[in-house]
Structures are given as structure tokens and as C-alpha cells.
Write a protein that holds these residues in place. Structure first.
Motif, PDB file in Angstrom:
ATOM      1  N   UNK A 181       0.831  -1.198   0.000  1.00 10.17           N
ATOM      2  CA  UNK A 181       0.000   0.000   0.000  1.00 10.17           C
ATOM      3  C   UNK A 181       0.878   1.265   0.000  1.00 10.17           C
ATOM      4  N   UNK A 224      -5.953   0.180   8.207  1.00 10.43           N
ATOM      5  CA  UNK A 224      -6.665  -0.119   6.950  1.00 10.43           C
ATOM      6  C   UNK A 224      -7.482   1.059   6.426  1.00 10.43           C
ATOM      7  N   UNK A 236      -7.550   1.136   2.610  1.00  7.02           N
ATOM      8  CA  UNK A 236      -8.488   0.178   2.014  1.00  7.02           C
ATOM      9  C   UNK A 236      -9.931   0.693   2.113  1.00  7.02           C
ATOM     10  N   UNK A 237     -10.257   1.287   3.283  1.00 11.62           N
ATOM     11  CA  UNK A 237     -11.617   1.790   3.470  1.00 11.62           C
ATOM     12  C   UNK A 237     -11.921   2.904   2.482  1.00 11.62           C
ATOM     13  N   UNK A 295     -10.364   3.484  -0.378  1.00  9.76           N
ATOM     14  CA  UNK A 295     -10.305   2.933  -1.732  1.00  9.76           C
ATOM     15  C   UNK A 295     -11.640   2.254  -2.088  1.00  9.76           C
ATOM     16  N   UNK A 296     -12.281   1.694  -1.073  1.00  4.28           N
ATOM     17  CA  UNK A 296     -13.524   0.971  -1.314  1.00  4.28           C
ATOM     18  C   UNK A 296     -14.746   1.901  -1.255  1.00  4.28           C
ATOM     19  N   UNK A 297     -14.785   2.754  -0.194  1.00  4.08           N
ATOM     20  CA  UNK A 297     -15.997   3.546   0.014  1.00  4.08           C
ATOM     21  C   UNK A 297     -15.923   4.963  -0.563  1.00  4.08           C
ATOM     22  N   UNK A 305     -13.914   6.384  -3.361  1.00  2.00           N
ATOM     23  CA  UNK A 305     -12.949   6.192  -4.447  1.00  2.00           C
ATOM     24  C   UNK A 305     -12.388   7.502  -5.001  1.00  2.00           C
ATOM     25  N   UNK A 316     -10.122   9.195  -2.570  1.00  2.00           N
ATOM     26  CA  UNK A 316      -8.884   8.425  -2.453  1.00  2.00           C
ATOM     27  C   UNK A 316      -7.940   8.728  -3.631  1.00  2.00           C
ATOM     28  N   UNK A 317      -8.508   8.734  -4.828  1.00  2.00           N
ATOM     29  CA  UNK A 317      -7.667   8.967  -6.012  1.00  2.00           C
ATOM     30  C   UNK A 317      -7.094  10.385  -6.027  1.00  2.00           C
TER      31      UNK A 317
END
Lengths: 382, 354
Positions: A181, A342, A345-346, A348-350, A352, A355-356
Motif C-alpha cells: 500500500x 486499513x 483500504x476503506x 479505496x472501497x468507500x 474512491x 482516495x484517487x
């Protein structure tokens, strides 16, 4: 004639192709059950507990026997090759369940240390990784009065420690995924050898007992890695906080003080649900912890009626969990800015798009992250 | 001519696709979100690709695409037949290469590359010799083993499946998905076998096609889901992901499942290579009628073995190019464009004659 040729071909195929060509016989295979890695004089020292019919007895009477073998080299590969040369056997890591990384290996790049194990398709992805206080060799060769401690016993100790909240599980697949990561962060449990006094029978005929110091494994800390390097360790409370915030607590045991009376709390079921949402440039992670707990102890000493007592204990439990979580957040997110929770990950999933957009300045994201914790507690009083 | 039911077609082609999944890691240059979307989009595209073949099946029953091409002219028929035969030889050679790579790389005690390649060609060649009906029957059995294997993997997996392990954030979704769809299409090159299998299918080719695509979609999406939720980014490091997922299993009665999975891998390889050898042999038989079937199968099997050795010499960039462009484009051309062109020419010839 055709029939005879066919039969001959079939038989020759049966003889030539059904054998175990190119295989290694069991007596020429070193079946490894525990591996330890230390760094000594800039060299890798690999210790292995290997099943050996003529080796030392494992702690379970009448059980298997094992040998502890070490090898040194400028890479893990060469250290293992040295073990193969010493034993005259081919090392097989397919049944290895435990990997100890010695204190001297803490300053090494964790990804590089694990590379050898990730390259081999035989290595069990669920291999448990543990850091040691002291030399890994001491743990691989740890003895009880009855013999060497087996990997199974060590696994059981780790399992119990994980269940009780003292240790966080770090399996090979998970650690390697973690360090891929953004921040290359991961958390690995730290194990210690402690001596406890234990009553042992003098001999099998008499009932006389004597007190003897016995070495046992104890887990209470967690090593945190950032950029593949060790940066700090979390204490027992912070480890518990980490476990709450990553939905790793399934059951646990703790004690609280209610009006001066110690009350034992057994958490039988727990689940943490995490959902991040974005407010401005801040990340707030809605955290719902649901627990089913049992309180036991001399509760009659507390002068409260049942419902008051229940609400008092519930509040104490909630405060304890919140304090553990806050403590962990403060040290990981504010002080070390290390994401072993994490969060990536959270997001990236919820979240997006957030995150990007923000992954290039990820440390700022961590600084601006907070948890909004709510706890639902079902309590049974004994 | 022995025919196969639509159920056998489904399982036969399903196994060919499964075999590719077993020997490939799609996660090296993409993430699970892109991959899941690409599988879905590629399924829709495959449905469109198959439409001309469905049309041929209805309008020209009992005829394969190369047989139809002979209706245009003999030279065209020969060329089209040769193109299909060569394509299936290429696919068979690649499949042998993947299998030998899998066996020698995953099982270090198995070192003899040539031995593996020759053995699988013997088995597959025998399968091609006994015919498509036998292959079809075996495929049902092998498919059930595969499904059982996936279920056992899920039940016995030691890791925790977490949906947040799904990596669904993509910076350039259009570019990534386009590239991945193209690669995904290349991995479904078994669809071209429909072109030559048409006369062997008893009935209901549409049903076979749609069920096959639906089955592949569900199974592939489930596999991607299991891979990523169970192993997270660790999957990117795995050479053969399903093997890693398999070795993550542990039970009290059996320590490791890898050896059992090897059996399934081998069966899939034999069936896939066998089908390609069978179809290539049928094409070649059409061109050289006088030679006995046995010799043709034997010859094709040997050529496939040779192609495998040639491909094994190639470098990784060539393999990637072959995967991404060559097989994808050839698949579209041979399963859709060429049959459509043949139909158009035949229609034009018919109109002209009238």
C-alpha cells in the motif's frame, strides 16, 4: 500383432510414466515447522525446527521429535542452502506455520525479509509472522522440561493471545499485501520469553511437587512498520485499540473497576463496522462496535440495583474501549502518521474519488482522519 | 458423425476457459474493479461475436464455417480451412506451454519439461483421436470437479474474506478497461471452436452459447472476488493465483490440497489441447482427404508439440503481445468477422445467380 504392440505400449507406459521420477524421498526432505531469522555481523542467520526421527523429543510425550538447525549466509537463500548442506536434506517449507523475526532483523526492510517466502509457491500464505524480543533462535529452540516446544503449541499460544486481544494476527499474505500500500505499513505481534514459577511433580511415583521456573511465550506488544521499516511498538492497550478499529476482536477478556470492586468482563462476540465519510477535507470514519459481554465477580459488593449496575458496567466497558481506540488513533495517526488501521483500504472501497485525488498527500489525509465511535453493548451479569 | 449435446458443448468450452484461468494471473497489471468490469463487458461482446455463428447454424444446418467457405470456391475453402487449422494448432501449442510452465514452475520436483509436454500431447492426442463426443462427456465430469474444488477452497480457506480488499478505485477507467477487455477476449479464444464445432452440435446452439457465457461470467466473477477478498494485494505477487488460494486451505484431515488441484489442472489441460488437436485435424483432413485420420491426428499432435517448443523459446514481451493483441484480434476475426464475410459473399453470389 497390433494388439500385442498396444499391450506392450500400455505396459511400458505404466512402468515408465506412473513412477515418482524427480521426486524427493521423505528421508531426504527436511520438513520445517518453525523458521527464525536473525541478523548477525550483517549476515542472515536462519534457524529451523525440523522434524527428525533421531532428534530431540517435542514437549508432548510420545510425540514427534525435532532438531534445531541453523545456517548463515549473505541472503536467506544462502542461509537455507547451508542448512541443506549441513543436513544433507532438501528443505521443505510447505508445512511451516510460524516465522520468527529476531530483534536484530527489526531494522531490516520487512518486504525484503519476506521476499524469499513470497517467491516460493509452497509456502503457506497463512504463515504467522511474529517479531521476537531477543534472538529468533532462542524462540525456535525454546525448551520445556519435557522437550522442545512444537510449532503447534506455539501456534496455540499465539491463537489464544490473539483471541484475548494481546496479539494482532499477521499472516504472510496479509503482511505482504499491507506493504504494497501507499505507506508500506504493517503491524506484527511481538513475542517475549517470560519465566513463570510452576509446580512440577518430582517423579511419576510420588505426589511430591517442587516449584520450578518454566519459560513461556507471552505476547503483549505490536511492532509497527512504515516504509517497510520498524518505527515503534504499540503496548497492550494500543494493540487492543488497533484490533477494535480493524474489526479483529471476536472475543476478549478484561477487567474493570466498579466502585472499587474488580469485575471480570468476558466479551463473547464483537463486530466493528467502519464507514468513512468526507467532510470538507476531513475523513470521519463512522465506527459502530457491537459487543455481547458477560460480567462476573463479587457484584453484590456494589450497592446498586440491577439496572443501575448494568448501565454502570456498560458505561465502564464503553469508556474502556473508547479510551483504547483513542489512544491508538493518537499514536498512529497524529504522532507517527502510520496507517495500520486499513484506512487506505476503506477509502479505496468507500470513497474512491477522494482516495484517487488525495493519495499523493496521504500523510495529510491521516492527520485529518478521525473516528466517530459508537458502541452497542449487550450485557449479561452473573 | 457422432454429435454432442448442447450441455456437453457448454462444459467442453467452459473447461477450455477455466484452463486459461488456472494458468494465468490477471492481477499483475490491473486491479479487481477493472477486471470485474472487463469480464462483464467482454461477456456482452462475446455474445455479439457469436451471433453470426448462430445464424450459420440456423441457415446452413450441419455445416461448419470452413465447409461453407468451400461454397464460395475451392481455393477460398482451402485457405479458410488452413487458417482455422493453424489457429487451433497455435492455441494447442500455447496450452501445452502453459501447462508445462505450471507443472515445472509450481512443482520444483518435476523438472523434465519435455517429459511433461510429450505426456500431455499423448493424452490429448488420444482424446482427439477418440473424438469430440468422448471429450464432451469427460468435460462434464471435469467441470464438476472444478466447481467442487472452488467450493472446497472457499470453505477451507484460512484467511478472512474482506470486501474492502477489493481494489475498485481506478484513475483512468476507460483506458484500463479497454486494455483489459481486449486481453480478456483473447483468453476466450475457445469461442472460435464454435465455427468448426457447428456440425457436431445436436441442437439448441443459442442456448449452449448463452448458458456458456452466463456460466463463465458467474464463475470468473466469483473467482476474482475470492482471489481479492481473500488475499488482497498479495494476489499480485502470485504466479498462479488459484494455486495460492488452494494452498491457503487447511483442514484437519488433509494438510494441503495442492496435489488434488494438480489432478484437475492436468485434466483441463488434456481436454483443452485435445479439443484443439481434434479441430485442427478435422480441418486438415478436409484438405488431404486420402490420409488416414489416425495419421493426421498424430501429425497435428506432433506439430502442436513443436509449436509449444517454439513458443517456449519466446520472450515475455512477445508472450504479452501474443496474449493481448494477436489472440484477441484473431479470436474476433475467426469467430465473427470471417463467418460474417463468408455469409455476405454467399448471399451476394446467391443474389447474382438469381
Amino acid at each position: 500383432m497390433k494388439k500385442i504392440i498396444s499391450v506392450l505400449v500400455v505396459f511400458s507406459m505404466l512402468i515408465c510414466m506412473s513412477g515418482c521420477s524427480g521426486t524427493t524421498d521423505i528421508e531426504k526432505r527436511a520438513i520445517v515447522q518453525i523458521v527464525g531469522i536473525d541478523i548477525e555481523n550483517k549476515q542472515y542467520k536462519v534457524s529451523m525446527q525440523i522434524f527428525a526421527p533421531d532428534g530431540e523429543m517435542l514437549e508432548k510425550k510420545g510425540g514427534a521429535k525435532a532438531d534445531v538447525v541453523t545456517g548463515t549466509g549473505n541472503s536467506i537463500y544462502f542461509a537455507i542452502k547451508e542448512i541443506e548442506m549441513k543436513t544433507g536434506k532438501e528443505v521443505f517449507l510447505g508445512h511451516n506455520m510460524l516465522l520468527f523475526l529476531g530483534e536484530s532483523a527489526r531494522n531490516e526492510n520487512i518486504n525484503d525479509l519476506l521476499e524469499y517466502f513470497t517467491q516460493s509457491e509452497y509456502v503457506f500464505p497463512g504463515l504467522d509472522i511474529v517479531m521476537t524480543n531477543g534472538k529468533a533462535y532462542d524462540f525456535v529452540s525454546l525448551k520445556l522440561s519435557t522437550g522442545l516446544i512444537s510449532s503447534q503449541t506455539m501456534e496455540d499460544i499465539l491463537k489464544v493471545s490473539i483471541q484475548n486481544g494481546n496479539a494482532k494476527r499477521a499472516q504472510l499474505a496479509q503482511v505482504v499485501a499491507d506493504v504494497r500500500q501507499i505507506q508500506k505499513t504493517t503491524a506484527i505481534p511481538i513475542v517475549d520469553i517470560t519465566e513463570i514459577a510452576q509446580d512440577v511433580q518430582v517423579n511419576s511415583d510420588s505426589e511430591d511437587k517442587k516449584t520450578q521456573d518454566t519459560k513461556v511465550l507471552s505476547f503483549s506488544k505490536t511492532a509497527v512498520f512504515k516504509d517497510n521499516r520498524y518505527i515503534m511498538s504499540l503496548d497492550k492497550e494500543q494493540t487492543m485499540g488497533l484490533k477494535w478499529l480493524t474489526n479483529e476482536v471476536k472475543n476478549a477478556f478484561s477487567s474493570i473497576d466498579v466502585n472499587g470492586v474488580p469485575v471480570g468482563i468476558s466479551i463473547d462476540k464483537a463486530k466493528t463496522t467502519l464507514r468513512p465519510h468526507i467532510t470538507g477535507d476531513k475523513v470521519v470514519i463512522d465506527t459502530q462496535i457491537k459487543i455481547s459481554a458477560t460480567a462476573s465477580g463479587n457484584l453484590s459488593l456494589i450497592s446498586k440495583n440491577n439496572s443501575e449496575l448494568e448501565s454502570l458496567i456498560k458505561n465502564k466497558i464503553k469508556n474502556q474501549i473508547i479510551s483504547q481506540c483513542e489512544n491508538t488513533q493518537n499514536i498512529l495517526l497524529k504522532k507517527y502518521k502510520a496507517d495500520v488501521l486499513d484506512i487506505e483500504k476503506l477509502l479505496r472501497y468507500y470513497q474512491r474519488s477522494f482516495y484517487l485525488e488525495s493519495r499523493d498527500d496521504y500523510e495529510r489525509v491521516l492527520e485529518n482522519t478521525s473516528y466517530d465511535i459508537s458502541i452497542k453493548c449487550d450485557l449479561e451479569i452473573h | 458423425m457422432k454429435k454432442i449435446s448442447y450441455g456437453q458443448v457448454i462444459f467442453l468450452l467452459f473447461i477450455c476457459r477455466v484452463f486459461r484461468t488456472l494458468t494465468f494471473n490477471p492481477f499483475r497489471d490491473t486491479n479487481s474493479g477493472v477486471l470485474m468490469w472487463s469480464i462483464l463487458i467482454s461477456t456482452v461482446l462475446q455474445m455479439i461475436i457469436l451471433l453470426p455463428l448462430f445464424y450459420i447454424y440456423n441457415k446452413h444446418p450441419g455445416k461448419s464455417v470452413d465447409e461453407l467457405a468451400f461454397g464460395i470456391s475451392k481455393p477460398v475453402g482451402y485457405i479458410i480451412t488452413a487458417v482455422y487449422a493453424l489457429y487451433f494448432i497455435l492455441l494447442a501449442g500455447r496450452a501445452i506451454k502453459y501447462f508445462t510452465y505450471f507443472m515445472t514452475d509450481m512443482f520444483p520436483s518435476i523438472k523434465n519439461y519435455y517429459f511433461i509436454a510429450i505426456t500431455i500431447v499423448i493424452v490429448a492426442g488420444y482424446g482427439a483421436f477418440v473424438g469430440v463426443e468422448a471429450l464432451g462427456r469427460s468435460s462434464i465430469f471435469i467441470s464438476f470437479i472444478f466447481i467442487a474444488m472452488i467450493i472446497v477452497m472457499i470453505i477451507t480457506a484460512q484467511g478472512k474474506m474482506e470486501k474492502i480488499n477489493l481494489d475498485i478505485a481506478v484513475q483512468n477507467p476507460a483506458d484500463d478497461i479497454f486494455s483489459c477487455v481486449l486481453k480478456e477476449l483473447g483468453m476466450n479464444s475457445e469461442l472460435t471452436t464454435f465455427a468448426l464445432l457447428l456440425p457436431y452440435i445436436k441442437s439448441d446452439i443459442k442456448k449452449a452459447g448463452f448458458i456458456l457465457l452466463g456460466m463463465k461470467l458467474v464463475v470468473l466473477e466469483v473467482i476474482v472476488f475470492i482471489y481479492t477478498t481473500l488475499l488482497g494485494d498479495y494476489i499480485k505477487l502470485a504466479r498462479i493465483p488459484l494455486f495460492v488460494v488452494g494452498s491457503y486451505s487447511k483442514t484437519k484431515f488433509i494438510e494441503r490440497f495442492d496435489a488434488l488441484y494438480m489432478l484437475e489442472w492436468t485434466l483441463c489441460a488434456a481436454l483443452t489441447v485435445g479439443l484443439f488437436i481434434f479441430l485442427a485435424s478435422k480441418g486438415i483432413k478436409r484438405m488431404i482427404v486420402r490420409v488416414k485420420d489416425t495419421y493426421i491426428v498424430l501429425g497435428v499432435a506432433l506439430v502442436c508439440l513443436g509449436v509449444n517448443f517454439l513458443l517456449s523459446l519466446s520472450h515475455k514481451p512477445f508472450d504479452m503481445m501474443l496474449d493481448k493483441w494477436f489472440t484477441s484480434i484473431l479470436m474476433i476475426v475467426l469467430a465473427c468477422i470471417l463467418p460474417s464475410l463468408i455469409l455476405l459473399v454467399l448471399k451476394a453470389m446467391k443474389t447474382k445467380a438469381e
